[in-house]
Structure formats: C-alpha cells, structure tokens
Scaffold this motif. Structure first.
Motif, PDB file in Angstrom:
ATOM      1  N   ALA A  23       0.747  -1.303  -0.118  1.00 52.83           N
ATOM      2  CA  ALA A  23       0.022  -0.133   0.097  1.00 52.83           C
ATOM      3  C   ALA A  23       0.888   1.305   0.068  1.00 52.83           C
ATOM      4  O   ALA A  23       0.662   2.416  -0.540  1.00 52.83           O
ATOM      5  CB  ALA A  23      -0.790  -0.113   1.154  1.00 52.83           C
ATOM      6  N   TYR A  24       2.033   1.189   0.681  1.00 53.00           N
ATOM      7  CA  TYR A  24       2.932   2.304   0.750  1.00 53.00           C
ATOM      8  C   TYR A  24       3.383   2.500  -0.723  1.00 53.00           C
ATOM      9  O   TYR A  24       3.584   3.683  -1.035  1.00 53.00           O
ATOM     10  CB  TYR A  24       4.185   2.209   1.735  1.00 53.00           C
ATOM     11  N   ALA A  28      16.510  11.566   1.252  1.00 53.32           N
ATOM     12  CA  ALA A  28      16.570  13.073   0.962  1.00 53.32           C
ATOM     13  C   ALA A  28      16.352  13.350  -0.386  1.00 53.32           C
ATOM     14  O   ALA A  28      15.843  14.065  -1.034  1.00 53.32           O
ATOM     15  CB  ALA A  28      17.958  13.542   1.254  1.00 53.32           C
ATOM     16  N   TRP A  29      16.785  12.228  -1.361  1.00 53.25           N
ATOM     17  CA  TRP A  29      16.544  12.335  -2.823  1.00 53.25           C
ATOM     18  C   TRP A  29      15.030  12.020  -3.232  1.00 53.25           C
ATOM     19  O   TRP A  29      14.499  13.100  -4.152  1.00 53.25           O
ATOM     20  CB  TRP A  29      17.463  11.347  -3.535  1.00 53.25           C
ATOM     21  N   LEU A  30      14.424  11.194  -2.763  1.00 54.08           N
ATOM     22  CA  LEU A  30      13.066  11.124  -2.788  1.00 54.08           C
ATOM     23  C   LEU A  30      12.097  12.165  -2.513  1.00 54.08           C
ATOM     24  O   LEU A  30      11.206  12.644  -2.945  1.00 54.08           O
ATOM     25  CB  LEU A  30      12.698   9.690  -2.030  1.00 54.08           C
ATOM     26  N   ALA A  31      12.681  12.859  -1.232  1.00 47.16           N
ATOM     27  CA  ALA A  31      11.869  13.947  -0.829  1.00 47.16           C
ATOM     28  C   ALA A  31      11.948  15.161  -1.619  1.00 47.16           C
ATOM     29  O   ALA A  31      11.000  15.830  -2.023  1.00 47.16           O
ATOM     30  CB  ALA A  31      12.412  14.387   0.544  1.00 47.16           C
ATOM     31  N   GLU A  32      13.150  15.466  -1.934  1.00 43.70           N
ATOM     32  CA  GLU A  32      13.555  16.538  -3.128  1.00 43.70           C
ATOM     33  C   GLU A  32      13.017  16.296  -4.687  1.00 43.70           C
ATOM     34  O   GLU A  32      12.368  17.268  -5.101  1.00 43.70           O
ATOM     35  CB  GLU A  32      15.071  16.820  -3.134  1.00 43.70           C
ATOM     36  N   GLU A  33      13.026  15.023  -4.971  1.00 46.72           N
ATOM     37  CA  GLU A  33      12.856  14.978  -6.333  1.00 46.72           C
ATOM     38  C   GLU A  33      11.253  14.503  -6.627  1.00 46.72           C
ATOM     39  O   GLU A  33      10.693  14.970  -7.504  1.00 46.72           O
ATOM     40  CB  GLU A  33      13.464  13.556  -6.703  1.00 46.72           C
ATOM     41  N   GLY A  58       7.489  11.615   1.825  1.00 51.28           N
ATOM     42  CA  GLY A  58       7.659  11.631   3.160  1.00 51.28           C
ATOM     43  C   GLY A  58       8.423  10.330   3.650  1.00 51.28           C
ATOM     44  O   GLY A  58       8.789   9.528   2.812  1.00 51.28           O
ATOM     45  N   ARG A  59       8.518  10.350   4.713  1.00 50.58           N
ATOM     46  CA  ARG A  59       9.601   9.209   5.312  1.00 50.58           C
ATOM     47  C   ARG A  59       8.549   7.638   5.387  1.00 50.58           C
ATOM     48  O   ARG A  59       9.414   6.852   4.693  1.00 50.58           O
ATOM     49  CB  ARG A  59       9.705   9.435   6.891  1.00 50.58           C
ATOM     50  N   MET A  71      10.515   5.191   2.885  1.00 52.92           N
ATOM     51  CA  MET A  71      11.180   3.992   3.404  1.00 52.92           C
ATOM     52  C   MET A  71      10.771   2.551   2.749  1.00 52.92           C
ATOM     53  O   MET A  71      11.675   1.717   2.459  1.00 52.92           O
ATOM     54  CB  MET A  71      11.042   3.916   4.874  1.00 52.92           C
ATOM     55  N   ALA A  72       9.671   2.596   2.358  1.00 48.17           N
ATOM     56  CA  ALA A  72       9.176   1.407   1.256  1.00 48.17           C
ATOM     57  C   ALA A  72       9.934   1.556   0.013  1.00 48.17           C
ATOM     58  O   ALA A  72      10.421   0.520  -0.248  1.00 48.17           O
ATOM     59  CB  ALA A  72       7.683   1.790   1.131  1.00 48.17           C
ATOM     60  N   LEU A  73      10.218   2.662  -0.456  1.00 49.49           N
ATOM     61  CA  LEU A  73      11.007   2.622  -1.769  1.00 49.49           C
ATOM     62  C   LEU A  73      12.567   2.294  -1.275  1.00 49.49           C
ATOM     63  O   LEU A  73      13.383   1.732  -2.206  1.00 49.49           O
ATOM     64  CB  LEU A  73      10.809   3.993  -2.388  1.00 49.49           C
TER      65      LEU A  73
END
Length: 95
Positions: free
Chosen positions: A5-6, A41-46, A50-51, A55-57
């Motif tokens: 689901a995440y 940090a990359w996932l948040a910026e790009e 969120g966390r 974290m699932a990714l």
C-alpha cells in the motif's frame, strides 16, 4: 498500512511506478550500500515523498522486491498478500 500500500500510494503521489523510481535511483548510483538517509533525501527533493513512503522505496532500491513473510497472510494492519512486492504499477497489477 501494508508495504504494498505504501508503494501504491507513492505511485499515486509521484505519477511513477515503483519500478520507474527504482530504475532512476539505480541510474543515480543508489543501491545496497547507499545510506538510507541519502536515498530518503533524494526521494523528498525529487518527488516530495515523506519518510513512510520513502522507506518503502528505500527497501526496494536497496534490497529488491522481496520482503519478510512476517505479515503475509496475517490480518493485521501491516498485512501483505505476498512476500514479493509488485513494482510495475497499480494498473498493470489489476489488468
């Protein structure tokens, strides 16, 4: 929320399948030895993730789609249907 689901929600938020994000991460050189915080940090910026979704990714970027069978088949809130996560997108899974 289940692990799958995440990933599904991350797809909804970003417009990209989990596999597309994994491929982009690997193209940037992220992998098993990359620190989770760097990927987050990359996932948040790009992508503005969120966390939780991040974290699932992070898990699939670093370890691939296999997860622990701890919650597979359980009836708890973290229940997953399979120990292998679907990365090719919600539409392809339902087809």
């Amino acid at each position: 929320m289940s692990f799958q689901a995440y990933l599904d929600k991350a797809e909804e938020k970003t417009g990209r399948t989990p596999q597309e994000i994994v491929d982009l991460a690997h193209a940037r050189g992220f992998g098993a030895d990359t620190k989770s915080g760097e990927i987050l940090a990359w996932l948040a910026e790009e992508f503005g993730l969120g966390r939780g979704h991040g974290m699932a990714l992070v898990h699939v970027i670093k370890n691939g789609p296999r997860i622990s069978d701890k919650h597979v088949g359980s009836d708890g809130s973290h229940r997953d249907d399979s120990e292998v996560l679907w990365l090719d997108g919600v539409a392809a899974r339902r087809a």
